[in-house]
Design an enzyme around this catalytic site. Structure first.
Site, short mmCIF file in Angstrom:
data_model
loop_
_atom_site.label_atom_id
_atom_site.label_comp_id
_atom_site.label_asym_id
_atom_site.label_seq_id
_atom_site.Cartn_x
_atom_site.Cartn_y
_atom_site.Cartn_z
N SER A 80 0.80 -1.23 0.00
CA SER A 80 0.00 0.00 0.00
C SER A 80 0.83 1.27 0.00
O SER A 80 0.26 2.38 -0.08
CB SER A 80 -0.94 0.00 1.21
OG SER A 80 -1.87 -1.05 1.12
N ASP A 140 -17.70 0.52 -0.03
CA ASP A 140 -16.76 -0.55 0.33
C ASP A 140 -17.43 -1.51 1.31
O ASP A 140 -17.45 -1.28 2.53
CB ASP A 140 -15.49 0.04 0.96
CG ASP A 140 -14.53 -1.05 1.42
OD1 ASP A 140 -14.71 -2.21 1.02
OD2 ASP A 140 -13.59 -0.73 2.17
N ASP A 146 -10.81 -6.54 0.73
CA ASP A 146 -10.19 -5.43 1.44
C ASP A 146 -9.51 -6.01 2.68
O ASP A 146 -9.94 -7.05 3.20
CB ASP A 146 -11.24 -4.39 1.83
CG ASP A 146 -10.63 -3.05 2.20
OD1 ASP A 146 -9.81 -3.01 3.12
OD2 ASP A 146 -10.99 -2.05 1.54
N HIS A 198 -14.94 -0.23 4.68
CA HIS A 198 -14.68 1.11 5.23
C HIS A 198 -15.89 2.04 5.11
O HIS A 198 -15.79 3.22 5.42
CB HIS A 198 -13.49 1.74 4.50
CG HIS A 198 -12.19 1.04 4.76
ND1 HIS A 198 -11.33 1.40 5.76
CD2 HIS A 198 -11.62 -0.03 4.14
CE1 HIS A 198 -10.27 0.60 5.76
NE2 HIS A 198 -10.43 -0.29 4.78
N CYS A 257 -7.77 2.06 2.20
CA CYS A 257 -8.91 1.32 1.67
C CYS A 257 -8.57 0.67 0.33
O CYS A 257 -8.36 1.36 -0.67
CB CYS A 257 -10.10 2.26 1.52
SG CYS A 257 -11.54 1.48 0.75
#
Length: 626
Positions: free
Chosen positions: A329, A353, A368, A374, A388
């Site tokens: 990420s 999400d 996720d 989220h 996210c």
């Protein structure tokens, strides 16, 4: 009976004497003629030849090795020094029985089989009457034993030389590197000019800056004519041409910051790279575990090398420069900027999400990291702050992989950074062409979803992540990373490779998200107690795959199969000065494991910068009052 009387005949005796004298004189004259002719031949006809031979027996030309250049950190701390050492050397032409001499020397000093083997190999690559080293770093007791038995050892001498020494040991092993004895493979690659330059020198840069700046650090060899006795001992120096010392290097590395980063990483495997945002100079370059480079200088022992090479932690491996890891990420801010620039998203774009994402006409769920998701209205700021995955899955599904590849390469991924260290690895950011050539397959939509999260085929070195973060902090100015700051006091100018264009509003949106990561997101531990704002992003990279529908279970995995922890950041957020990337192998949590390491680096650097600024203001005010 009468006696037969013989009277002397003076005339006959005189004639006989004269004849004998003439014969003797002729003989003497002939011999003198032969002698004169021989003298004439030696002293006149062949004078130059015999004079040269005489001088070769009496006078030897010896190379004088240059003093290797020193290496300092940015504050003048000595990182690579030259220290005196005593070497046992042998001149083959002066030794009648080499085997007997070596056997006798073995009783005086400790000689391993490897020492003798290396010595015999060196004998094959040296000039006549050139001393060949047999043992390095003699102790005072060993020097005394050899000196006492000097009369029994014609052709054997103890010679003083300077050898490399690294005062800070393992702290800079992967950046400064080390020198080692020239081996057969290197000798085979030598040109005639190389042979001349390394005459009298046994060492050559092997790794790190010692290797990449070898030509500058080495210097130029000198020569001296010395007079020797019948045993080869030097009586006096007749003529000397001094060598030219190697260049001194001043690095952008900071020894104190390097130690801070190393201590913060502790005993964990990983890497830390810190870069000066304004110049591209590398401030810290840590790879752990490390090793003592002094072991290699005069030839590492078999046991020591085996311990290093067989270690599961591979201390000889430069993780910061050669370790290729999924960046996870940590790429999200860069990808978010690319999505904004391409018009794929806006700062206000939102996604729902539920904890997973599905491509059209595909039953696979791309999960996720947060199983329950989220929320229903996740925007860019929240997506960066809380990392996210679904937001970026959605963006990648509507984006072109060619554009993703372009933005990644402009930030320095998928190619060597050009740092002045050898053996850098390029990492990988895939493209359609790469996959078709390497795998023989077309690019699938799911590949884009993996790539946008820094997974799948994507690989990056900690150095590349630091360069990416520094380019982000510069709002697109991409500097070439440089370890050497100055050569012989002459500073090297920063090199700008290119500029990543983006609207100021887009930069502001990404910076805001990265600041939120520190203030209320996954990097909260980094900003605790700091009096300046940090902008950063955490990351977690899978080491082993997880089957569809299964959960990551740390306890069920072996320690070396657990996720890697990553963190990238720069500070201060409003006026960036330093960018940092941290990798902790199998650390699992980027924000809580890798983040605190970056925090210690920021705290050390910024506290000293603040102190220097305050001192500068005091001096300026004092000068104005004066």
């Amino acid at each position: 009976m009468p006696y037969d009387l013989h009277l002397k005949d003076p005339l006959t005796e005189q004639r006989l004497f004269r004849n004998r004298m003439l014969v003797a004189l002729v003989g003497v004259a002939v011999l003198l003629g032969v002698l004169v002719a021989r003298f004439y031949n030696l002293q006149v006809v062949n004078y130059n030849s015999y004079a040269t031979q005489s001088d070769q027996n009496r006078i030897q030309v010896r190379p004088v090795p240059p003093t290797r250049g020193l290496i300092y950190d940015r504050n003048g701390t000595l990182l690579a020094d030259n220290r005196p050492s005593y070497t046992l050397a042998v001149v083959r032409e002066r030794v009648k029985d080499m085997d007997a001499t070596l056997e006798f020397l073995g009783r005086l000093v400790q000689l391993d089989d490897s020492d003798v083997e290396k010595f015999r190999r060196r004998l094959q690559h040296r000039r006549p009457f050139e001393p060949v080293p047999l043992r390095f770093r003699l102790s005072e007791e060993e020097i005394a034993r050899v000196s006492v038995n000097e009369f029994r050892l014609p052709g054997v001498s103890v010679e003083a030389e300077l050898v490399r020494y690294y005062p800070l040991g393992d702290l800079f092993a992967h950046s400064v590197g080390y020198v080692g004895r020239i081996n057969d493979r290197e000798l085979q690659r030598f040109t005639a000019e190389d042979v001349r330059r390394y005459r009298g020198t046994e060492s050559i840069g092997k790794v790190g800056l010692e290797r990449s700046y070898e030509d500058m650090l080495l210097g130029e060899v000198g020569y001296e004519n010395v007079e020797t006795n019948a045993r080869g001992r030097v009586l006096r120096v007749l003529e000397r041409h001094n060598p030219k010392p190697g260049a001194d290097l001043t690095l952008s590395l900071d020894a104190q910051l390097q130690k801070t980063a190393s201590d913060a990483l502790g005993d964990r495997r990983g890497a830390v790279v810190a870069i000066d945002v304004k110049t591209g100079g590398v401030l810290a370059f840590v790879s752990k575990p490390s090793f003592d480079p002094n072991l290699f200088v005069t030839g590492i022992s078999f046991n020591d090398y085996r311990a290093l090479s067989d270690s599961l932690d591979v201390p000889l491996f430069n993780r910061a420069l050669q370790g290729q890891y999924p960046p996870g990420s940590t790429l999200k801010p860069m990808m978010g900027l690319g999505g904004l620039a391409e018009g794929v998203i806006t700062p206000e774009s939102t996604v729902n999400d539920p904890g997973f994402f599905m491509l059209p006409n595909d039953t696979r769920r791309y999960r996720d990291w947060k199983r329950w998701g989220h929320g229903k209205h996740v925007d860019l700021n929240q997506a960066i702050t809380e990392s996210c995955d679904v937001y970026f899955y959605d963006m990648a599904s509507r984006w072109n992989i060619d554009a993703m590849h372009d933005i990644a390469t402009r930030f320095g991924l998928g190619a060597k950074t050009g740092i002045d260290l050898p053996a850098e690895r390029p990492g990988l950011f895939p493209s359609r062409e790469w996959k078709r050539g390497a795998r023989g397959l077309p690019w699938f939509p799911g590949d884009s979803l993996n790539a946008v999260l820094g997974q799948g085929f994507v690989l990056a070195t900690p150095l590349q992540l630091a360069v990416m973060t520094a380019t982000m902090a510069n709002r697109g100015t991409h500097y070439k990373p440089q370890v050497v700051k100055a050569i012989n006091g002459v500073e090297l100018p920063p090199q700008v490779l290119h500029h990543v264009e983006a609207k100021p509003a887009n930069w502001d949106a990404i910076f805001k998200g990265m600041e939120s990561v520190i203030n209320r997101g996954t990097g909260r531990k980094v900003g605790e107690g700091l009096d300046f704002q940090v902008a950063g992003k955490s990351g977690t990279a899978q080491v082993v795959g997880i089957a569809q529908g299964e959960r990551y279970d740390s306890e069920a995995l072996k320690e070396r199969h657990r996720d890697h922890a990553l963190f990238v950041a720069f500070a201060p957020a409003d006026n960036p000065q330093i960018a940092v990337s941290v990798l902790v192998e199998n650390g699992e949590h980027g924000g809580s494991v890798a983040g605190p390491v970056a925090r210690e680096v920021f705290l050390d650097w910024m506290s000293r910068k603040h102190s220097e600024t305050a001192q500068g203001k005091v001096k300026k005010e004092g000068a104005e009052r004066g």
